[in-house]
Design a protein around this motif. Structure first.
Motif, PDB file in Angstrom:
ATOM      1  N   ASN A 171     -34.005 -54.298 -36.718  1.00 42.37           N
ATOM      2  CA  ASN A 171     -32.613 -54.462 -36.254  1.00 42.37           C
ATOM      3  C   ASN A 171     -31.756 -55.109 -37.330  1.00 42.37           C
ATOM      4  O   ASN A 171     -30.624 -54.695 -37.569  1.00 42.37           O
ATOM      5  CB  ASN A 171     -32.571 -55.350 -35.001  1.00 42.37           C
ATOM      6  N   ALA A 172     -32.309 -56.158 -37.977  1.00 39.50           N
ATOM      7  CA  ALA A 172     -31.530 -56.858 -39.009  1.00 39.50           C
ATOM      8  C   ALA A 172     -31.130 -55.878 -40.114  1.00 39.50           C
ATOM      9  O   ALA A 172     -29.987 -55.881 -40.582  1.00 39.50           O
ATOM     10  CB  ALA A 172     -32.350 -58.017 -39.576  1.00 39.50           C
ATOM     11  N   TYR A 182     -28.461 -53.320 -38.692  1.00 34.81           N
ATOM     12  CA  TYR A 182     -27.127 -53.822 -38.337  1.00 34.81           C
ATOM     13  C   TYR A 182     -26.538 -54.731 -39.421  1.00 34.81           C
ATOM     14  O   TYR A 182     -25.702 -55.581 -39.143  1.00 34.81           O
ATOM     15  CB  TYR A 182     -27.178 -54.539 -36.978  1.00 34.81           C
ATOM     16  N   ASP A 232     -29.760 -62.494 -40.519  1.00 30.26           N
ATOM     17  CA  ASP A 232     -29.098 -61.476 -41.346  1.00 30.26           C
ATOM     18  C   ASP A 232     -27.641 -61.847 -41.573  1.00 30.26           C
ATOM     19  O   ASP A 232     -27.109 -62.745 -40.918  1.00 30.26           O
ATOM     20  CB  ASP A 232     -29.231 -60.084 -40.696  1.00 30.26           C
ATOM     21  N   GLY A 276     -23.052 -59.046 -36.745  1.00 33.21           N
ATOM     22  CA  GLY A 276     -22.983 -60.114 -35.738  1.00 33.21           C
ATOM     23  C   GLY A 276     -22.740 -59.541 -34.352  1.00 33.21           C
ATOM     24  O   GLY A 276     -22.515 -58.335 -34.184  1.00 33.21           O
ATOM     25  N   ILE A 277     -22.804 -60.431 -33.358  1.00 28.74           N
ATOM     26  CA  ILE A 277     -22.707 -59.994 -31.958  1.00 28.74           C
ATOM     27  C   ILE A 277     -21.727 -60.901 -31.221  1.00 28.74           C
ATOM     28  O   ILE A 277     -21.897 -62.127 -31.220  1.00 28.74           O
ATOM     29  CB  ILE A 277     -24.103 -60.103 -31.284  1.00 28.74           C
ATOM     30  N   LEU A 299     -28.344 -58.566 -24.063  1.00 28.92           N
ATOM     31  CA  LEU A 299     -28.918 -57.769 -25.151  1.00 28.92           C
ATOM     32  C   LEU A 299     -30.332 -57.271 -24.885  1.00 28.92           C
ATOM     33  O   LEU A 299     -30.717 -56.224 -25.389  1.00 28.92           O
ATOM     34  CB  LEU A 299     -28.952 -58.600 -26.442  1.00 28.92           C
ATOM     35  N   ARG A 311     -26.421 -51.697 -25.416  1.00 33.77           N
ATOM     36  CA  ARG A 311     -26.003 -51.696 -26.822  1.00 33.77           C
ATOM     37  C   ARG A 311     -24.560 -52.136 -26.913  1.00 33.77           C
ATOM     38  O   ARG A 311     -23.773 -51.863 -26.010  1.00 33.77           O
ATOM     39  CB  ARG A 311     -26.081 -50.287 -27.408  1.00 33.77           C
ATOM     40  N   SER A 320     -25.799 -47.770 -32.830  1.00 32.01           N
ATOM     41  CA  SER A 320     -27.231 -47.818 -32.549  1.00 32.01           C
ATOM     42  C   SER A 320     -27.869 -46.461 -32.821  1.00 32.01           C
ATOM     43  O   SER A 320     -28.896 -46.352 -33.460  1.00 32.01           O
ATOM     44  CB  SER A 320     -27.452 -48.226 -31.086  1.00 32.01           C
ATOM     45  N   THR A 346     -33.158 -46.889 -30.261  1.00 30.46           N
ATOM     46  CA  THR A 346     -33.407 -46.300 -28.939  1.00 30.46           C
ATOM     47  C   THR A 346     -32.768 -47.157 -27.847  1.00 30.46           C
ATOM     48  O   THR A 346     -32.711 -46.738 -26.699  1.00 30.46           O
ATOM     49  CB  THR A 346     -34.921 -46.227 -28.653  1.00 30.46           C
ATOM     50  N   GLY A 347     -32.329 -48.362 -28.182  1.00 28.95           N
ATOM     51  CA  GLY A 347     -31.768 -49.246 -27.157  1.00 28.95           C
ATOM     52  C   GLY A 347     -32.852 -49.975 -26.375  1.00 28.95           C
ATOM     53  O   GLY A 347     -32.568 -50.654 -25.393  1.00 28.95           O
ATOM     54  N   GLY A 396     -35.534 -51.695 -28.134  1.00 26.57           N
ATOM     55  CA  GLY A 396     -36.242 -52.626 -29.017  1.00 26.57           C
ATOM     56  C   GLY A 396     -36.291 -54.059 -28.498  1.00 26.57           C
ATOM     57  O   GLY A 396     -37.359 -54.662 -28.394  1.00 26.57           O
ATOM     58  N   SER A 403     -35.760 -55.160 -25.483  1.00 26.81           N
ATOM     59  CA  SER A 403     -36.500 -55.271 -24.203  1.00 26.81           C
ATOM     60  C   SER A 403     -37.985 -55.427 -24.503  1.00 26.81           C
ATOM     61  O   SER A 403     -38.676 -56.233 -23.869  1.00 26.81           O
ATOM     62  CB  SER A 403     -36.357 -54.002 -23.364  1.00 26.81           C
ATOM     63  N   PHE A 445     -32.222 -64.197 -34.887  1.00 32.88           N
ATOM     64  CA  PHE A 445     -33.077 -63.992 -33.716  1.00 32.88           C
ATOM     65  C   PHE A 445     -34.331 -64.836 -33.942  1.00 32.88           C
ATOM     66  O   PHE A 445     -35.011 -64.678 -34.953  1.00 32.88           O
ATOM     67  CB  PHE A 445     -33.471 -62.508 -33.575  1.00 32.88           C
TER      68      PHE A 445
HETATM   69  P1  ADP Z   1     -31.260 -50.518 -30.604  1.00 32.28           P
HETATM   70  O1  ADP Z   1     -32.373 -49.565 -30.653  1.00 32.28           O
HETATM   71  O2  ADP Z   1     -29.977 -49.949 -30.112  1.00 32.28           O
HETATM   72  O3  ADP Z   1     -31.138 -51.313 -31.846  1.00 32.28           O
HETATM   73  P2  ADP Z   1     -32.161 -53.000 -29.422  1.00 32.28           P
HETATM   74  O4  ADP Z   1     -32.665 -53.278 -28.046  1.00 32.28           O
HETATM   75  O5  ADP Z   1     -33.076 -53.282 -30.553  1.00 32.28           O
HETATM   76  O6  ADP Z   1     -31.685 -51.507 -29.406  1.00 32.28           O
HETATM   77  O7  ADP Z   1     -30.840 -53.827 -29.633  1.00 32.28           O
HETATM   78  C1  ADP Z   1     -29.844 -53.794 -28.621  1.00 32.28           C
HETATM   79  C2  ADP Z   1     -28.473 -53.946 -29.241  1.00 32.28           C
HETATM   80  O8  ADP Z   1     -28.335 -55.254 -29.772  1.00 32.28           O
HETATM   81  C3  ADP Z   1     -28.217 -53.021 -30.417  1.00 32.28           C
HETATM   82  O9  ADP Z   1     -27.743 -51.772 -29.977  1.00 32.28           O
HETATM   83  C4  ADP Z   1     -27.200 -53.788 -31.213  1.00 32.28           C
HETATM   84  O10 ADP Z   1     -25.912 -53.506 -30.684  1.00 32.28           O
HETATM   85  C5  ADP Z   1     -27.522 -55.248 -30.929  1.00 32.28           C
HETATM   86  N1  ADP Z   1     -28.285 -55.871 -32.030  1.00 32.28           N
HETATM   87  C6  ADP Z   1     -29.629 -56.058 -32.087  1.00 32.28           C
HETATM   88  N2  ADP Z   1     -29.969 -56.694 -33.211  1.00 32.28           N
HETATM   89  C7  ADP Z   1     -28.834 -56.936 -33.892  1.00 32.28           C
HETATM   90  C8  ADP Z   1     -28.517 -57.583 -35.146  1.00 32.28           C
HETATM   91  N3  ADP Z   1     -29.471 -58.114 -35.922  1.00 32.28           N
HETATM   92  N4  ADP Z   1     -27.213 -57.635 -35.507  1.00 32.28           N
HETATM   93  C9  ADP Z   1     -26.247 -57.118 -34.720  1.00 32.28           C
HETATM   94  N5  ADP Z   1     -26.464 -56.501 -33.533  1.00 32.28           N
HETATM   95  C10 ADP Z   1     -27.748 -56.413 -33.125  1.00 32.28           C
END
Ligand code: ADP
Length: 422
Positions: A315-316, A319, A343, A347-348, A356, A362, A368, A374-375, A377, A379, A404
Protein backbone atom coordinates in the motif's frame (compact mmCIF):
# COMPACT_ATOMS: atom_id res chain seq x y z
CA UNK A 1 -61.10 24.09 48.71
CA UNK A 2 -59.81 24.36 45.11
CA UNK A 3 -58.97 20.93 43.65
CA UNK A 4 -56.34 20.74 40.90
CA UNK A 5 -57.82 20.15 37.42
CA UNK A 6 -58.34 16.43 36.87
CA UNK A 7 -56.84 15.12 33.60
CA UNK A 8 -57.15 11.31 33.52
CA UNK A 9 -55.24 11.13 30.21
CA UNK A 10 -52.12 12.90 31.52
CA UNK A 11 -50.47 9.99 33.31
CA UNK A 12 -50.96 7.34 30.57
CA UNK A 13 -49.83 9.92 27.99
CA UNK A 14 -46.69 10.72 30.00
CA UNK A 15 -45.97 7.00 30.43
CA UNK A 16 -46.48 6.35 26.72
CA UNK A 17 -44.26 9.33 25.85
CA UNK A 18 -41.59 7.93 28.19
CA UNK A 19 -41.73 4.57 26.38
CA UNK A 20 -41.37 6.28 23.00
CA UNK A 21 -38.41 8.32 24.30
CA UNK A 22 -36.88 5.13 25.66
CA UNK A 23 -37.27 3.45 22.27
CA UNK A 24 -35.64 6.45 20.58
CA UNK A 25 -32.81 6.58 23.11
CA UNK A 26 -32.24 2.82 22.76
CA UNK A 27 -32.22 3.13 18.99
CA UNK A 28 -29.81 6.07 18.99
CA UNK A 29 -27.32 4.49 21.42
CA UNK A 30 -27.00 0.91 20.18
CA UNK A 31 -29.92 0.41 17.82
CA UNK A 32 -31.52 -1.58 20.67
CA UNK A 33 -35.08 -0.31 20.70
CA UNK A 34 -36.34 -3.15 22.93
CA UNK A 35 -33.59 -2.43 25.46
CA UNK A 36 -34.53 1.26 25.65
CA UNK A 37 -38.22 0.34 26.08
CA UNK A 38 -37.35 -2.20 28.79
CA UNK A 39 -35.29 0.28 30.78
CA UNK A 40 -37.95 3.01 30.63
CA UNK A 41 -40.75 0.51 31.39
CA UNK A 42 -38.97 -0.65 34.52
CA UNK A 43 -38.22 2.90 35.61
CA UNK A 44 -41.91 3.71 35.14
CA UNK A 45 -42.93 0.64 37.16
CA UNK A 46 -40.67 1.88 39.98
CA UNK A 47 -42.17 5.37 39.67
CA UNK A 48 -45.74 4.06 39.84
CA UNK A 49 -44.96 1.90 42.84
CA UNK A 50 -43.46 4.91 44.64
CA UNK A 51 -46.50 6.98 43.73
CA UNK A 52 -48.97 4.39 45.02
CA UNK A 53 -47.03 4.19 48.25
CA UNK A 54 -46.93 7.98 48.53
CA UNK A 55 -50.64 8.42 47.84
CA UNK A 56 -51.82 5.69 50.16
CA UNK A 57 -49.79 6.93 53.09
CA UNK A 58 -52.04 9.92 54.05
CA UNK A 59 -55.16 7.82 53.50
CA UNK A 60 -53.86 5.15 55.79
CA UNK A 61 -52.61 7.60 58.38
CA UNK A 62 -55.64 9.85 58.57
CA UNK A 63 -58.72 7.90 57.51
CA UNK A 64 -60.99 10.25 59.46
CA UNK A 65 -59.96 13.29 57.37
CA UNK A 66 -60.89 11.71 54.08
CA UNK A 67 -64.18 12.84 52.58
CA UNK A 68 -66.22 10.38 50.44
CA UNK A 69 -65.42 12.47 47.36
CA UNK A 70 -61.67 12.36 48.07
CA UNK A 71 -61.92 8.67 48.72
CA UNK A 72 -63.62 8.08 45.35
CA UNK A 73 -60.98 10.13 43.56
CA UNK A 74 -58.27 8.28 45.37
CA UNK A 75 -59.77 4.90 44.44
CA UNK A 76 -60.12 5.88 40.76
CA UNK A 77 -56.54 7.09 40.69
CA UNK A 78 -55.25 3.98 42.41
CA UNK A 79 -57.11 1.76 39.96
CA UNK A 80 -55.68 3.72 37.03
CA UNK A 81 -52.14 3.53 38.37
CA UNK A 82 -52.56 -0.16 39.14
CA UNK A 83 -53.81 -0.80 35.60
CA UNK A 84 -50.88 1.18 34.08
CA UNK A 85 -48.56 -0.80 36.30
CA UNK A 86 -50.07 -4.11 35.11
CA UNK A 87 -49.73 -3.02 31.47
CA UNK A 88 -46.10 -2.05 31.92
CA UNK A 89 -45.25 -5.26 33.73
CA UNK A 90 -47.01 -7.21 31.01
CA UNK A 91 -45.07 -5.37 28.31
CA UNK A 92 -41.74 -5.95 30.07
CA UNK A 93 -42.66 -9.61 30.65
CA UNK A 94 -43.18 -10.20 26.96
CA UNK A 95 -40.07 -8.44 25.66
CA UNK A 96 -38.02 -10.72 23.41
CA UNK A 97 -34.86 -9.77 25.34
CA UNK A 98 -34.22 -11.24 28.77
CA UNK A 99 -34.51 -8.59 31.52
CA UNK A 100 -33.46 -9.24 35.13
CA UNK A 101 -33.92 -6.57 37.80
CA UNK A 102 -31.24 -6.75 40.51
CA UNK A 103 -31.15 -5.00 43.86
CA UNK A 104 -28.14 -3.37 45.54
CA UNK A 105 -26.83 -6.76 46.65
CA UNK A 106 -27.09 -8.24 43.14
CA UNK A 107 -30.04 -10.35 44.25
CA UNK A 108 -32.73 -11.09 41.68
CA UNK A 109 -35.88 -9.03 42.31
CA UNK A 110 -37.79 -9.65 39.10
CA UNK A 111 -37.30 -11.22 35.64
CA UNK A 112 -39.34 -11.64 32.49
CA UNK A 113 -40.32 -14.70 30.42
CA UNK A 114 -37.31 -14.42 28.10
CA UNK A 115 -35.03 -14.58 31.16
CA UNK A 116 -36.62 -17.94 32.02
CA UNK A 117 -35.92 -19.43 28.60
CA UNK A 118 -32.56 -17.76 27.78
CA UNK A 119 -30.99 -17.63 31.24
CA UNK A 120 -32.78 -20.61 32.80
CA UNK A 121 -34.19 -18.60 35.74
CA UNK A 122 -37.27 -20.14 37.40
CA UNK A 123 -40.11 -18.66 39.44
CA UNK A 124 -40.33 -18.68 42.45
CA UNK A 125 -37.07 -20.53 43.01
CA UNK A 126 -34.79 -17.79 41.70
CA UNK A 127 -36.46 -14.75 43.27
CA UNK A 128 -34.00 -13.31 45.77
CA UNK A 129 -31.16 -15.55 44.64
CA UNK A 130 -27.65 -14.04 44.24
CA UNK A 131 -26.95 -13.76 40.53
CA UNK A 132 -23.28 -14.65 40.94
CA UNK A 133 -24.26 -17.84 42.77
CA UNK A 134 -26.97 -18.74 40.25
CA UNK A 135 -24.57 -18.54 37.30
CA UNK A 136 -21.52 -19.93 39.10
CA UNK A 137 -20.97 -22.62 36.45
CA UNK A 138 -21.70 -20.65 33.30
CA UNK A 139 -19.80 -18.27 30.99
CA UNK A 140 -21.39 -15.39 32.92
CA UNK A 141 -19.56 -16.21 36.14
CA UNK A 142 -16.20 -14.52 35.42
CA UNK A 143 -17.91 -11.55 33.81
CA UNK A 144 -20.12 -10.94 36.86
CA UNK A 145 -17.15 -11.39 39.15
CA UNK A 146 -15.19 -8.72 37.22
CA UNK A 147 -18.00 -6.20 37.71
CA UNK A 148 -19.77 -6.68 34.33
CA UNK A 149 -18.48 -3.31 33.08
CA UNK A 150 -18.43 -4.01 29.34
CA UNK A 151 -21.06 -5.98 27.40
CA UNK A 152 -20.24 -9.67 26.98
CA UNK A 153 -20.73 -10.90 23.41
CA UNK A 154 -21.47 -14.21 21.81
CA UNK A 155 -21.66 -16.59 24.74
CA UNK A 156 -23.77 -19.68 25.02
CA UNK A 157 -27.12 -19.02 26.78
CA UNK A 158 -27.26 -20.73 30.21
CA UNK A 159 -30.91 -21.72 29.61
CA UNK A 160 -30.51 -22.80 25.95
CA UNK A 161 -26.96 -24.01 25.33
CA UNK A 162 -27.56 -24.06 21.54
CA UNK A 163 -28.33 -20.33 21.49
CA UNK A 164 -25.81 -17.50 21.63
CA UNK A 165 -26.48 -14.30 23.56
CA UNK A 166 -25.03 -10.83 24.11
CA UNK A 167 -25.31 -9.68 27.72
CA UNK A 168 -25.00 -6.23 29.27
CA UNK A 169 -25.51 -4.73 32.72
CA UNK A 170 -27.13 -1.30 33.13
CA UNK A 171 -27.13 0.73 36.35
CA UNK A 172 -30.66 1.66 37.34
CA UNK A 173 -32.47 3.44 40.21
CA UNK A 174 -30.57 3.51 43.51
CA UNK A 175 -27.57 1.23 42.95
CA UNK A 176 -29.88 -1.27 41.29
CA UNK A 177 -28.99 -2.96 38.02
CA UNK A 178 -30.70 -4.39 34.98
CA UNK A 179 -29.20 -7.43 33.33
CA UNK A 180 -30.16 -7.57 29.67
CA UNK A 181 -29.56 -10.57 27.41
CA UNK A 182 -30.32 -10.71 23.69
CA UNK A 183 -30.54 -13.85 21.60
CA UNK A 184 -28.19 -13.39 18.63
CA UNK A 185 -28.35 -16.96 17.27
CA UNK A 186 -30.27 -15.90 14.18
CA UNK A 187 -27.76 -13.11 13.48
CA UNK A 188 -24.92 -15.60 13.82
CA UNK A 189 -26.71 -17.97 11.44
CA UNK A 190 -27.15 -15.18 8.88
CA UNK A 191 -23.49 -14.21 9.30
CA UNK A 192 -22.50 -17.84 8.71
CA UNK A 193 -24.68 -17.99 5.57
CA UNK A 194 -23.02 -14.81 4.30
CA UNK A 195 -19.56 -16.20 4.98
CA UNK A 196 -20.38 -19.52 3.28
CA UNK A 197 -21.87 -17.71 0.30
CA UNK A 198 -18.80 -15.53 -0.23
CA UNK A 199 -16.47 -18.51 0.21
CA UNK A 200 -18.49 -20.70 -2.20
CA UNK A 201 -18.81 -18.02 -4.88
CA UNK A 202 -15.09 -17.26 -4.68
CA UNK A 203 -14.27 -20.94 -4.87
CA UNK A 204 -16.58 -21.49 -7.87
CA UNK A 205 -15.09 -18.50 -9.72
CA UNK A 206 -11.54 -19.67 -9.27
CA UNK A 207 -11.52 -22.43 -11.97
CA UNK A 208 -13.26 -20.51 -14.79
CA UNK A 209 -11.00 -17.54 -14.12
CA UNK A 210 -7.89 -19.70 -14.29
CA UNK A 211 -9.09 -21.10 -17.65
CA UNK A 212 -9.82 -17.64 -19.09
CA UNK A 213 -6.50 -16.33 -17.85
CA UNK A 214 -4.70 -19.35 -19.36
CA UNK A 215 -6.27 -18.81 -22.81
CA UNK A 216 -5.51 -15.10 -22.72
CA UNK A 217 -1.87 -15.89 -22.01
CA UNK A 218 -1.82 -18.16 -25.10
CA UNK A 219 -2.95 -15.37 -27.40
CA UNK A 220 0.03 -13.43 -28.67
CA UNK A 221 -0.76 -9.73 -29.30
CA UNK A 222 1.82 -9.74 -32.11
CA UNK A 223 -0.35 -12.20 -34.08
CA UNK A 224 -3.32 -9.81 -33.94
CA UNK A 225 -1.81 -6.32 -33.57
CA UNK A 226 -5.21 -4.60 -33.98
CA UNK A 227 -6.42 -6.40 -30.85
CA UNK A 228 -3.26 -5.82 -28.81
CA UNK A 229 -4.72 -3.06 -26.55
CA UNK A 230 -7.90 -5.13 -25.97
CA UNK A 231 -5.87 -8.21 -25.11
CA UNK A 232 -3.71 -6.22 -22.70
CA UNK A 233 -6.81 -4.88 -20.91
CA UNK A 234 -8.41 -8.35 -20.79
CA UNK A 235 -5.28 -9.82 -19.27
CA UNK A 236 -4.98 -7.16 -16.60
CA UNK A 237 -8.68 -7.39 -15.69
CA UNK A 238 -8.63 -11.21 -15.48
CA UNK A 239 -5.54 -10.95 -13.28
CA UNK A 240 -7.35 -8.44 -11.06
CA UNK A 241 -10.39 -10.70 -10.76
CA UNK A 242 -8.11 -13.59 -9.87
CA UNK A 243 -6.53 -11.48 -7.13
CA UNK A 244 -9.95 -10.45 -5.75
CA UNK A 245 -11.03 -14.11 -5.62
CA UNK A 246 -7.81 -15.12 -3.86
CA UNK A 247 -8.19 -12.25 -1.32
CA UNK A 248 -11.83 -13.19 -0.66
CA UNK A 249 -10.82 -16.81 -0.06
CA UNK A 250 -8.06 -15.67 2.31
CA UNK A 251 -10.55 -13.49 4.22
CA UNK A 252 -13.09 -16.34 4.46
CA UNK A 253 -10.43 -18.60 5.88
CA UNK A 254 -9.27 -15.98 8.39
CA UNK A 255 -12.85 -15.25 9.50
CA UNK A 256 -13.59 -18.86 10.35
CA UNK A 257 -10.29 -19.30 12.18
CA UNK A 258 -10.25 -18.67 15.93
CA UNK A 259 -6.57 -19.13 16.55
CA UNK A 260 -3.30 -19.48 14.68
CA UNK A 261 -0.55 -22.04 14.83
CA UNK A 262 2.17 -20.92 17.23
CA UNK A 263 5.20 -21.14 14.96
CA UNK A 264 8.39 -19.12 15.09
CA UNK A 265 8.33 -16.33 12.51
CA UNK A 266 11.95 -15.25 11.97
CA UNK A 267 11.68 -11.49 11.60
CA UNK A 268 15.13 -10.87 10.08
CA UNK A 269 14.29 -12.90 6.98
CA UNK A 270 10.65 -11.78 6.86
CA UNK A 271 11.68 -8.12 6.93
CA UNK A 272 14.28 -8.73 4.22
CA UNK A 273 11.61 -10.43 2.05
CA UNK A 274 9.12 -7.63 2.60
CA UNK A 275 11.72 -5.06 1.67
CA UNK A 276 12.64 -6.97 -1.53
CA UNK A 277 8.98 -7.14 -2.49
CA UNK A 278 8.63 -3.39 -1.94
CA UNK A 279 11.66 -2.72 -4.15
CA UNK A 280 10.29 -4.97 -6.88
CA UNK A 281 6.92 -3.18 -6.78
CA UNK A 282 8.47 0.28 -6.63
CA UNK A 283 10.95 -0.37 -9.46
CA UNK A 284 13.27 2.34 -8.23
CA UNK A 285 10.58 5.02 -7.93
CA UNK A 286 10.90 5.28 -4.13
CA UNK A 287 13.61 5.31 -1.53
CA UNK A 288 13.00 2.30 0.70
CA UNK A 289 14.63 2.02 4.15
CA UNK A 290 14.53 -0.75 6.73
CA UNK A 291 15.24 -0.05 10.42
CA UNK A 292 15.17 -3.16 12.58
CA UNK A 293 16.11 -2.75 16.23
CA UNK A 294 13.62 -4.99 18.05
CA UNK A 295 15.84 -8.08 18.10
CA UNK A 296 12.82 -10.30 18.41
CA UNK A 297 11.00 -12.93 16.37
CA UNK A 298 7.24 -13.36 16.36
CA UNK A 299 5.12 -16.30 17.40
CA UNK A 300 2.25 -17.06 15.03
CA UNK A 301 1.43 -17.97 11.45
CA UNK A 302 4.38 -17.18 9.11
CA UNK A 303 2.15 -17.18 6.01
CA UNK A 304 -0.52 -14.86 7.45
CA UNK A 305 1.98 -12.47 9.04
CA UNK A 306 3.89 -12.26 5.78
CA UNK A 307 0.64 -11.44 3.98
CA UNK A 308 -0.28 -8.70 6.51
CA UNK A 309 3.15 -7.07 6.76
CA UNK A 310 3.73 -7.07 3.01
CA UNK A 311 0.23 -5.67 2.37
CA UNK A 312 1.14 -2.56 4.33
CA UNK A 313 4.35 -2.12 2.38
CA UNK A 314 2.59 -2.67 -0.93
CA UNK A 315 0.00 0.00 0.00
CA UNK A 316 2.78 2.43 0.92
CA UNK A 317 4.40 1.92 -2.50
CA UNK A 318 1.08 2.17 -4.37
CA UNK A 319 -0.13 5.31 -2.58
CA UNK A 320 3.16 7.23 -2.63
CA UNK A 321 4.05 9.20 -5.77
CA UNK A 322 7.43 8.57 -7.41
CA UNK A 323 10.30 10.25 -5.56
CA UNK A 324 8.73 9.61 -2.14
CA UNK A 325 10.26 7.54 0.62
CA UNK A 326 9.08 4.52 2.58
CA UNK A 327 10.47 3.40 5.93
CA UNK A 328 9.85 -0.05 7.40
CA UNK A 329 10.53 -0.25 11.15
CA UNK A 330 10.62 -3.14 13.63
CA UNK A 331 11.25 -1.86 17.13
CA UNK A 332 10.51 -2.55 20.79
CA UNK A 333 7.68 -0.80 22.65
CA UNK A 334 6.87 -0.84 26.40
CA UNK A 335 4.15 -3.46 25.72
CA UNK A 336 6.01 -5.60 23.19
CA UNK A 337 7.08 -4.65 19.69
CA UNK A 338 5.82 -2.59 16.77
CA UNK A 339 6.09 -3.14 13.03
CA UNK A 340 5.42 0.09 11.16
CA UNK A 341 5.46 1.36 7.61
CA UNK A 342 5.78 5.12 7.08
CA UNK A 343 5.36 6.72 3.70
CA UNK A 344 5.46 10.25 2.31
CA UNK A 345 2.45 9.60 0.07
CA UNK A 346 -1.02 11.00 -0.51
CA UNK A 347 -2.12 10.53 3.11
CA UNK A 348 -5.65 9.84 4.31
CA UNK A 349 -8.23 12.38 5.52
CA UNK A 350 -9.18 11.75 9.17
CA UNK A 351 -12.84 11.08 8.30
CA UNK A 352 -11.84 7.88 6.44
CA UNK A 353 -9.50 6.39 9.05
CA UNK A 354 -12.12 4.50 11.09
CA UNK A 355 -13.54 2.70 8.03
CA UNK A 356 -10.32 1.80 6.17
CA UNK A 357 -10.29 -1.83 7.32
CA UNK A 358 -13.81 -2.53 6.01
CA UNK A 359 -13.98 -4.75 2.93
CA UNK A 360 -13.83 -2.82 -0.33
CA UNK A 361 -13.60 0.53 1.48
CA UNK A 362 -11.47 2.89 -0.58
CA UNK A 363 -10.85 6.60 -0.49
CA UNK A 364 -10.54 6.73 -4.25
CA UNK A 365 -11.74 3.69 -6.21
CA UNK A 366 -9.95 4.75 -9.38
CA UNK A 367 -6.62 5.26 -7.58
CA UNK A 368 -6.98 1.87 -5.89
CA UNK A 369 -7.91 0.15 -9.18
CA UNK A 370 -5.17 1.85 -11.17
CA UNK A 371 -2.59 0.76 -8.63
CA UNK A 372 -3.81 -2.86 -8.75
CA UNK A 373 -5.70 -2.84 -5.43
CA UNK A 374 -8.59 -5.13 -4.55
CA UNK A 375 -9.92 -3.10 -1.61
CA UNK A 376 -9.43 -6.12 0.67
CA UNK A 377 -5.82 -5.65 1.79
CA UNK A 378 -6.44 -3.83 5.07
CA UNK A 379 -9.33 -6.17 5.98
CA UNK A 380 -6.88 -9.04 5.68
CA UNK A 381 -4.33 -7.13 7.78
CA UNK A 382 -6.91 -6.49 10.51
CA UNK A 383 -8.02 -10.14 10.64
CA UNK A 384 -4.46 -11.44 10.76
CA UNK A 385 -3.60 -9.01 13.57
CA UNK A 386 -6.75 -9.98 15.52
CA UNK A 387 -5.71 -13.61 15.32
CA UNK A 388 -2.35 -12.60 16.82
CA UNK A 389 -3.96 -10.39 19.54
CA UNK A 390 -2.25 -7.42 17.87
CA UNK A 391 -3.63 -3.99 16.98
CA UNK A 392 -3.47 -1.79 13.92
CA UNK A 393 -2.87 1.93 14.45
CA UNK A 394 -3.17 4.33 11.54
CA UNK A 395 -1.80 7.88 11.60
CA UNK A 396 -1.95 10.07 8.54
CA UNK A 397 -1.71 13.64 7.32
CA UNK A 398 -3.30 14.30 3.94
CA UNK A 399 -0.67 15.39 1.47
CA UNK A 400 2.20 14.47 3.81
CA UNK A 401 2.00 10.71 4.32
CA UNK A 402 0.86 7.88 6.57
CA UNK A 403 2.14 5.47 9.18
CA UNK A 404 0.51 2.07 9.64
CA UNK A 405 1.66 0.37 12.85
CA UNK A 406 1.06 -3.22 14.01
CA UNK A 407 1.37 -3.45 17.80
CA UNK A 408 2.29 -6.90 19.11
CA UNK A 409 2.12 -7.86 22.78
CA UNK A 410 5.14 -9.35 24.54
CA UNK A 411 3.40 -12.77 24.65
CA UNK A 412 3.91 -12.94 20.86
CA UNK A 413 7.66 -12.23 21.00
CA UNK A 414 10.54 -14.70 20.99
CA UNK A 415 14.27 -14.06 21.34
CA UNK A 416 15.71 -14.10 17.81
CA UNK A 417 17.28 -17.30 16.57
CA UNK A 418 16.21 -20.82 15.72
CA UNK A 419 15.22 -21.79 12.20
CA UNK A 420 15.89 -18.86 9.89
CA UNK A 421 13.56 -19.91 7.06
CA UNK A 422 10.40 -17.83 6.61
P1 ADP B 1 -6.64 -1.40 -1.83
O1 ADP B 1 -6.48 -2.72 -2.45
O2 ADP B 1 -7.67 -0.53 -2.45
O3 ADP B 1 -5.34 -0.73 -1.58
P2 ADP B 1 -6.71 -1.70 1.05
O4 ADP B 1 -7.70 -2.40 1.92
O5 ADP B 1 -5.31 -2.17 1.10
O6 ADP B 1 -7.30 -1.75 -0.40
O7 ADP B 1 -6.73 -0.17 1.42
C1 ADP B 1 -7.99 0.49 1.53
C2 ADP B 1 -7.84 1.94 1.13
O8 ADP B 1 -7.05 2.62 2.09
C3 ADP B 1 -7.13 2.16 -0.19
O9 ADP B 1 -8.03 2.08 -1.26
C4 ADP B 1 -6.54 3.53 -0.01
O10 ADP B 1 -7.52 4.49 -0.37
C5 ADP B 1 -6.28 3.64 1.48
N1 ADP B 1 -4.86 3.41 1.82
C6 ADP B 1 -4.31 2.25 2.27
N2 ADP B 1 -3.01 2.42 2.52
C7 ADP B 1 -2.70 3.70 2.23
C8 ADP B 1 -1.50 4.50 2.29
N3 ADP B 1 -0.34 3.98 2.71
N4 ADP B 1 -1.60 5.79 1.91
C9 ADP B 1 -2.77 6.32 1.51
N5 ADP B 1 -3.94 5.64 1.43
C10 ADP B 1 -3.90 4.34 1.79
Amino acid sequence: MNQPAHHPWKLPAALAAGIVMGALAGWSVHGHIATGVAVVALIEVAFLLTRIRHETRPMMAQPADVSPLQHDRFMTRTRRIASSLRDLRNAASHLPDAVVLLDQEQQVRWFNHAAESLLGLRRPRDRGVFLQQRFAHSDLSGWLQDGAQEPLNDISAPGEPDSQINVSMLPFGRRQHLLLARDISHLNRLEQIRRDFVANVSHELRTPLTVIHGYLELLDPEDVPELAPVLGEMRSQSKRMGQIVEDLLTLSRLETQHQVADERVPMASLLATVRKEAEALSQGRHQITLESTAEADLLGSPKDLHSALSNLVSNAVRYTPAGGSITIRWKRTPEGAAYSVTDTGFGIPASHLARLTERFYRISSSRSRDSGGTGLGLSIVKHVLNLHQAQLRIESTPGAGSTFTCLFGSARLLPPGGNDES
